[in-house]
Design an enzyme around this catalytic site. Sequence first.
Site, PDB file in Angstrom:
ATOM      1  N   CYS A 287      42.943  35.989  34.400  1.00  0.00           N
ATOM      2  CA  CYS A 287      41.852  36.192  33.450  1.00  0.00           C
ATOM      3  C   CYS A 287      42.435  35.808  32.100  1.00  0.00           C
ATOM      4  O   CYS A 287      43.247  36.553  31.549  1.00  0.00           O
ATOM      5  CB  CYS A 287      41.348  37.632  33.415  1.00  0.00           C
ATOM      6  SG  CYS A 287      40.123  37.842  32.110  1.00  0.00           S
TER       7      CYS A 287
ATOM      8  N   CYS B  43      40.233  40.794  33.741  1.00  0.00           N
ATOM      9  CA  CYS B  43      39.227  40.923  34.797  1.00  0.00           C
ATOM     10  C   CYS B  43      39.886  40.726  36.159  1.00  0.00           C
ATOM     11  O   CYS B  43      40.691  39.820  36.340  1.00  0.00           O
ATOM     12  CB  CYS B  43      38.108  39.909  34.582  1.00  0.00           C
ATOM     13  SG  CYS B  43      37.263  40.184  33.015  1.00  0.00           S
TER      14      CYS B  43
HETATM   15 FE    FE Z   1      39.177  39.898  31.716  1.00  0.00          FE
END
Ligand code: FE
Length: 211
Positions: free
Chosen positions: A116, A121
């Site tokens: 990410c 994430c």
């Molecule tokens: Fe993220």
Amino acid sequence: MSTHNHDTPNPYHDSHRDEAQNKALAERVDKIEALLLEKGLVAQDALDKLADIYENDLGPMNGAKVVARAWVDDEYKKRLLEDATSAIAELGFSGLQGEHMVAVENTPEVHNVVVCTLCSCYPWPVLGLPPSWYKSFAYRSKVVIEPREVLKEFGTTLPDDVEVRVWDSSAEIRYLVIPERPEGTENLSETELADIVNRDSMIGVTKVAAP
Ligand code: FE
């Protein structure tokens, strides 16, 4: 957790967050928790339940079951590649941060790795909470520019003719890598296969080793 641990020493360990900072953070969390309870904004049993879920129900052992099923069941693998969210939910794993899953398959020709670039994430229902190195600036910035170098640092050296694909996770989409099934595992059961699949191989920084 997988009983096997083939993790190599990690070059992206976030050394900036030391013991003292961890302690300060824990104290802050404790104070916030006490305040929320005192004001009646959360209930203790709800908090306990949440902590229990993150400790016991979410983690790479879930992703490992998905991968093992895909290895032994071609129809399942097809569904997983077509609609990972539904296929993963078939095994009972769904929820927060796993609403829009995409599975990508490693083959002798293609190696997938996940990052990410913006923050951290990560597919909680199948991998649990992200390791600190995944959140480190070093990993996030370098893996998109020099993925082969980063993979090498994790002990994964790929031949030049293998295509490397880097997937950038977002608030919308979370990726799960289906690693290659190692040779010599033809006689293992689905459960035994799940035991050899570890977290890093499902992020795509390592391969699964035969037991
Ligand atoms: Fe993220």
